[in-house]
Design an enzyme around this catalytic site. Structure first.
Site, PDB file in Angstrom:
ATOM      1  N   CYS A  48      19.324  20.768  -3.754  1.00  0.00           N
ATOM      2  CA  CYS A  48      19.243  22.211  -4.048  1.00  0.00           C
ATOM      3  C   CYS A  48      17.796  22.624  -4.153  1.00  0.00           C
ATOM      4  CB  CYS A  48      19.974  22.497  -5.344  1.00  0.00           C
ATOM      5  SG  CYS A  48      21.722  22.464  -5.079  1.00  0.00           S
TER       6      CYS A  48
ATOM      7  N   GLY B 130      -4.013   0.228   4.643  1.00  0.00           N
ATOM      8  CA  GLY B 130      -4.233   1.582   5.136  1.00  0.00           C
ATOM      9  C   GLY B 130      -4.063   1.831   6.620  1.00  0.00           C
TER      10      GLY B 130
HETATM   11  N1  LLP Z   1      -3.633  -1.627  -1.415  1.00  0.00           N
HETATM   12  C1  LLP Z   1      -3.776  -0.653  -2.330  1.00  0.00           C
HETATM   13  C2  LLP Z   1      -4.612  -0.884  -3.492  1.00  0.00           C
HETATM   14  C3  LLP Z   1      -3.104   0.567  -2.160  1.00  0.00           C
HETATM   15  O1  LLP Z   1      -3.270   1.529  -3.067  1.00  0.00           O
HETATM   16  C4  LLP Z   1      -2.266   0.759  -1.045  1.00  0.00           C
HETATM   17  C5  LLP Z   1      -1.537   2.001  -0.860  1.00  0.00           C
HETATM   18  C6  LLP Z   1      -2.145  -0.293  -0.119  1.00  0.00           C
HETATM   19  C7  LLP Z   1      -2.851  -1.472  -0.341  1.00  0.00           C
HETATM   20  C8  LLP Z   1      -1.264  -0.208   1.098  1.00  0.00           C
HETATM   21  O2  LLP Z   1      -1.646   0.784   1.976  1.00  0.00           O
HETATM   22  P1  LLP Z   1      -0.866   0.953   3.363  1.00  0.00           P
HETATM   23  O3  LLP Z   1      -1.223  -0.222   4.245  1.00  0.00           O
HETATM   24  O4  LLP Z   1       0.567   0.985   3.059  1.00  0.00           O
HETATM   25  O5  LLP Z   1      -1.362   2.241   3.906  1.00  0.00           O
HETATM   26  N2  LLP Z   1       3.284   7.139  -0.726  1.00  0.00           N
HETATM   27  C9  LLP Z   1       2.301   7.377   0.308  1.00  0.00           C
HETATM   28  C10 LLP Z   1       1.404   6.197   0.503  1.00  0.00           C
HETATM   29  C11 LLP Z   1       0.636   5.810  -0.738  1.00  0.00           C
HETATM   30  C12 LLP Z   1      -0.235   4.617  -0.516  1.00  0.00           C
HETATM   31  C13 LLP Z   1      -0.775   4.123  -1.798  1.00  0.00           C
HETATM   32  N3  LLP Z   1      -1.565   2.949  -1.712  1.00  0.00           N
HETATM   33  C14 LLP Z   1       3.035   7.739   1.609  1.00  0.00           C
HETATM   34  O6  LLP Z   1       4.262   7.824   1.612  1.00  0.00           O
HETATM   35  O7  LLP Z   1       2.388   8.000   2.623  1.00  0.00           O
END
Ligand code: LLP
Length: 433
Positions: free
Chosen positions: A363, A247
């Protein structure tokens, strides 16, 4: 732009990434094109794992492959001795395809099917993160049938709702993910402890994504450890592992904090310091710590190159530059009103004289990549770059309007290579009967 040694303006006044001129890359491979700075990815991996080792001494960084999944990136992650987390059989097969050690793979998902679980258990994944009550029965049955004991985490929701730029604690979390900390989680933990085919190693939480406030992670850490202490008191169980998810935020545009390696190290330090203090306070066994960053490992490493197409100026209203990409290769504006920095890759230092909206070729009016960006007057045919597109762009790409998913190129030390071929129209049509 969040400049660094491997992302800068070169003598030709062009954007350079990993020692390679972006205009050269656009000509060599065509546009749209995803380009990744491999050294940046390696440096973030090293910084994360080393900080975790030094500050806590017991744990692993597990790359969230949903942020960017292909064989090449998983080879890099593997070479850094990091783990990987996957959320589908597709991601799991990609990891297995590069001989990722199954014990370093964590399998997530709120709706893993019986078949998904069977495939994962047969392939000996290290940890399955259970997120549904009935999932426990499936794992138990499969493990008993195969004759193994499957290691598990249970996903809990610590009720820390984290947003970019602020955090709030929610009393009644309504997320589709995780069992609420409290009686709901205790019930599922009790059930897991009763089943013979599985071994419950600990709990997992993930409070959100693109978070800059360290405080949100600190609160989540404290809540999890308080809960570990409660479980220890009530059930006499000492968990071995704590997984705090991912996150960490990245820099997209000038409204975001500029991040660098030490900002990321700082996140880890804040978490491990909170963790150590809390463990000391409640006197539980020190758990092995897993963190699952995705975006912060690959996000700023990636850029997307485009060729400017039709330019439409609507007097006193808006200037559009239509590019040869769009929401099919970067849906983040359409989905989250995400903001990006856009640069004129062929004349980086020229003064910005106009405000543009960068529109895709789909589109759909919502097919925008960035709004209100300041650029020099752009001409058709010139190369534009959108920065920080390394996470959740390629991985969320689609064939909307039957557009092709672009190629992925890696650059490092002045060299470039193709990591993923661009789709062809034959690829697009091959499953049509
Ligand atoms: N662990 C779990 C259980 C998760 O659900 C996620 C992200 C991560 C780790 C990794 O989080 P990060 O370090 O990448 O923030 N499509 C969205 C982001 C969705 C994130 C979902 N889960 C976007 O484009 O911002």
């Amino acid at each position: 732009m969040n400049e660094r040694d491997t992302l800068k303006i070169n003598k030709q006044n062009h954007l350079e990434i990993g020692g390679v001129d972006c205009v050269f890359l656009a000509k060599k491979y065509g546009t749209p094109l995803y380009v990744y700075d491999k050294a940046y990815i390696e440096n973030v991996c090293d910084a994360y794992q080393k900080t975790l080792n030094v500050e806590y001494g017991l744990g692993k960084i597990s790359f969230a492959s949903k942020s960017f999944c292909c064989k090449d990136i998983l080879r890099t992650i593997k070479s850094k001795d990091l783990g990987v987390d996957v959320v589908s059989i597709g991601e799991l097969k990609t990891a297995l395809a590069v001989n990722f050690s199954p014990e370093n793979i964590i399998f997530h998902g709120n709706n893993k099917s019986y078949k998904d679980l069977e495939f994962a258990i047969q392939n000996k994944v290290g940890l399955i993160v259970v997120d549904a009550y009935s999932e426990l029965d499936d794992v138990n049955e499969i493990a008993n049938r195969i004759g193994v004991i499957q290691n598990l985490l249970i996903r809990v929701n610590p009720g820390v709702e984290a947003h970019t730029h602020h955090y709030i604690q929610t009393a009644n979390p309504d997320s589709k993910f995780g069992f609420s900390i409290g009686i709901e989680a205790i019930n599922v933990i009790k059930k897991a402890l009763d089943l013979k085919g599985l071994s419950l190693k600990g709990l997992h939480c993930h409070i959100g994504s693109q978070i800059f406030e360290e405080k949100s992670f600190e609160i989540a850490t404290e809540k999890m450890i308080d809960f570990y202490a409660l479980i220890n008191n009530q059930l006499g169980v000492d968990f071995d592992i704590l997984d705090l998810g991912g996150g960490f935020g990245i820099y997209y545009y000038d409204g975001d904090k500029k991040m660098n390696l030490s900002s990321y190290q700082n996140f880890i330090k804040k978490i491990t310091t909170t963790l150590k203090n809390k463990i000391e306070q409640v006197k539980i066994k020190k758990p092995y710590l897993i963190l699952e960053p995705g975006r912060s490992i690959v996000g700023e490493a990636g850029i997307t190159l485009y060729t400017a197409g039709r330019i439409k100026e609507i007097k006193d209203l808006k200037n559009y530059i239509a590019i040869d990409g769009g929401m099919f290769e970067n849906p983040r504006f359409a989905l989250y009103q995400a903001k990006y920095s856009v640069v004129a890759a062929e004349r980086m230092n020229n003064p910005a004289t106009k405000t543009y909206t960068i529109a895709g070729k789909c589109c759909e009016s919502g097919d925008i990549i960035a709004e209100n960006v300041s650029l020099p007057e752009i001409k058709e045919g010139e190369i534009l770059a959108v920065l920080s597109t390394g996470a959740y762009n390629y991985s969320m790409a689609s064939n909307y309007n039957r557009n092709l998913v672009p190629a992925v190129v890696m650059v490092k030390d002045g060299l470039d290579y193709l990591a993923v071929k661009g789709q062809t129209y034959e690829d697009l049509l091959k499953n049509d009967l």
